[in-house]
Motif scaffolding. Sequence first.
Motif, PDB file in Angstrom:
ATOM      1  N   VAL A   3       1.293 -11.833 -12.074  1.00 14.10           N
ATOM      2  CA  VAL A   3       0.452 -10.476 -11.821  1.00 14.10           C
ATOM      3  C   VAL A   3       1.813  -9.459 -11.825  1.00 14.10           C
ATOM      4  O   VAL A   3       2.869  -9.505 -11.459  1.00 14.10           O
ATOM      5  N   LEU A   5       2.432  -5.732 -10.977  1.00 18.30           N
ATOM      6  CA  LEU A   5       1.975  -4.730 -10.161  1.00 18.30           C
ATOM      7  C   LEU A   5       2.700  -3.462 -10.628  1.00 18.30           C
ATOM      8  O   LEU A   5       4.073  -3.250 -10.676  1.00 18.30           O
ATOM      9  N   GLU A   7       2.946   0.433  -9.501  1.00 16.42           N
ATOM     10  CA  GLU A   7       2.662   1.098  -8.439  1.00 16.42           C
ATOM     11  C   GLU A   7       4.028   1.676  -7.812  1.00 16.42           C
ATOM     12  O   GLU A   7       4.764   1.108  -7.597  1.00 16.42           O
ATOM     13  N   ALA A  13       2.247  -0.857  -2.517  1.00 19.03           N
ATOM     14  CA  ALA A  13       2.944  -2.070  -2.965  1.00 19.03           C
ATOM     15  C   ALA A  13       3.165  -3.372  -2.003  1.00 19.03           C
ATOM     16  O   ALA A  13       2.764  -4.205  -2.094  1.00 19.03           O
ATOM     17  N   ILE A  16      -0.319  -4.674  -1.062  1.00 17.61           N
ATOM     18  CA  ILE A  16      -0.792  -5.543  -1.863  1.00 17.61           C
ATOM     19  C   ILE A  16      -0.091  -6.857  -1.944  1.00 17.61           C
ATOM     20  O   ILE A  16      -0.776  -7.909  -2.217  1.00 17.61           O
ATOM     21  N   HIS A  17       1.332  -6.891  -1.888  1.00 15.44           N
ATOM     22  CA  HIS A  17       2.025  -8.336  -1.904  1.00 15.44           C
ATOM     23  C   HIS A  17       1.420  -9.127  -0.877  1.00 15.44           C
ATOM     24  O   HIS A  17       1.402 -10.226  -0.830  1.00 15.44           O
ATOM     25  N   ILE A  30       4.416 -12.271  -8.448  1.00 14.38           N
ATOM     26  CA  ILE A  30       4.390 -10.850  -8.664  1.00 14.38           C
ATOM     27  C   ILE A  30       5.411 -10.146  -9.092  1.00 14.38           C
ATOM     28  O   ILE A  30       6.757 -10.407  -8.663  1.00 14.38           O
ATOM     29  N   TRP A  32       6.873  -6.289  -9.597  1.00 11.96           N
ATOM     30  CA  TRP A  32       6.567  -4.882  -9.050  1.00 11.96           C
ATOM     31  C   TRP A  32       7.460  -3.801 -10.012  1.00 11.96           C
ATOM     32  O   TRP A  32       8.574  -3.932  -9.716  1.00 11.96           O
ATOM     33  N   LEU A  52      -2.078  -5.119 -12.182  1.00  6.69           N
ATOM     34  CA  LEU A  52      -2.638  -4.068 -11.240  1.00  6.69           C
ATOM     35  C   LEU A  52      -1.806  -2.756 -11.522  1.00  6.69           C
ATOM     36  O   LEU A  52      -0.859  -2.544 -11.300  1.00  6.69           O
ATOM     37  N   SER A  54      -1.684   1.091 -10.864  1.00  6.60           N
ATOM     38  CA  SER A  54      -1.991   2.535 -10.363  1.00  6.60           C
ATOM     39  C   SER A  54      -2.292   3.616 -11.254  1.00  6.60           C
ATOM     40  O   SER A  54      -1.650   3.682 -12.488  1.00  6.60           O
ATOM     41  N   ILE A  81      -6.026   0.465  -9.734  1.00  9.24           N
ATOM     42  CA  ILE A  81      -5.920   0.871  -8.366  1.00  9.24           C
ATOM     43  C   ILE A  81      -6.132   2.055  -8.282  1.00  9.24           C
ATOM     44  O   ILE A  81      -5.327   3.105  -8.987  1.00  9.24           O
TER      45      ILE A  81
END
Length: 251
Positions: A3, A5, A7, A13, A16-17, A30, A32, A52, A54, A81
Amino acid sequence: MRVLLVENCDDDAILIHELLTKAPGGPYDIDWVERLSAAQDHFRAAACDVVLLSLCLPDSQGLATVERMLQAAPEAPIVVITTLEDETVALSAVQRGAQDYLVKGQITPTFLGRVLRYAIERKDAERALRESEERFRAITENASDIVAVLNREGTFLFVSASVENLLGCAVRSVQGTNVLGWVHPHDHGLARSALRAAVRLAQTPNPVTLRVRDARGSWHWIEAKARNLLHHPAVRGIVASARDITEQHLA
């Protein structure tokens, strides 16, 4: 599941984690990042299964964020998101290519896991459909026989590009016309009978031999056969194939 992410809000963040540690379908690997540019660089270095994303980032806002992400990673399923106030924008993002969206404050582990899984499955289905369409197009465009789809009245709904090689006619000049407009007047009765038989019978009727006109007004003998796929939801027509047998017929 890998994933990405994207954000810039630390609290969101981290939340979501935490949700992903409890979501079904894991474990989740993940990555990020806080900026769209960093997400684009990430795809140049490594792939991921789902994004994911934002819509409010330091270097991109709103629908432009989705469009730029799709340009960088067209094959990646994207889940937007958003906040409750921007839900209309999220719906527009889905219309432009995102697979789904999540509203902050309404995300549960089970819901998050399901959305990610469905996003990947839908993207895989889109890819399979596109590959199937490309394969069909490649086959029909390079086949020597003409492949066509007609409705009950004999109007061309689709005709393959091979009609240009066989009859010298552009596809657009054939689609939307009636088959009888291309058949020799003396063979109209035979063509009507073959079409009625194809509409009436589930199995493929016997091939028919008749004359059709090319772009220069010359006549070609063809052997044509048809099959009733009016009941098939993806076709809804009579599928016909035709091959030029002028030389054999004259011999």
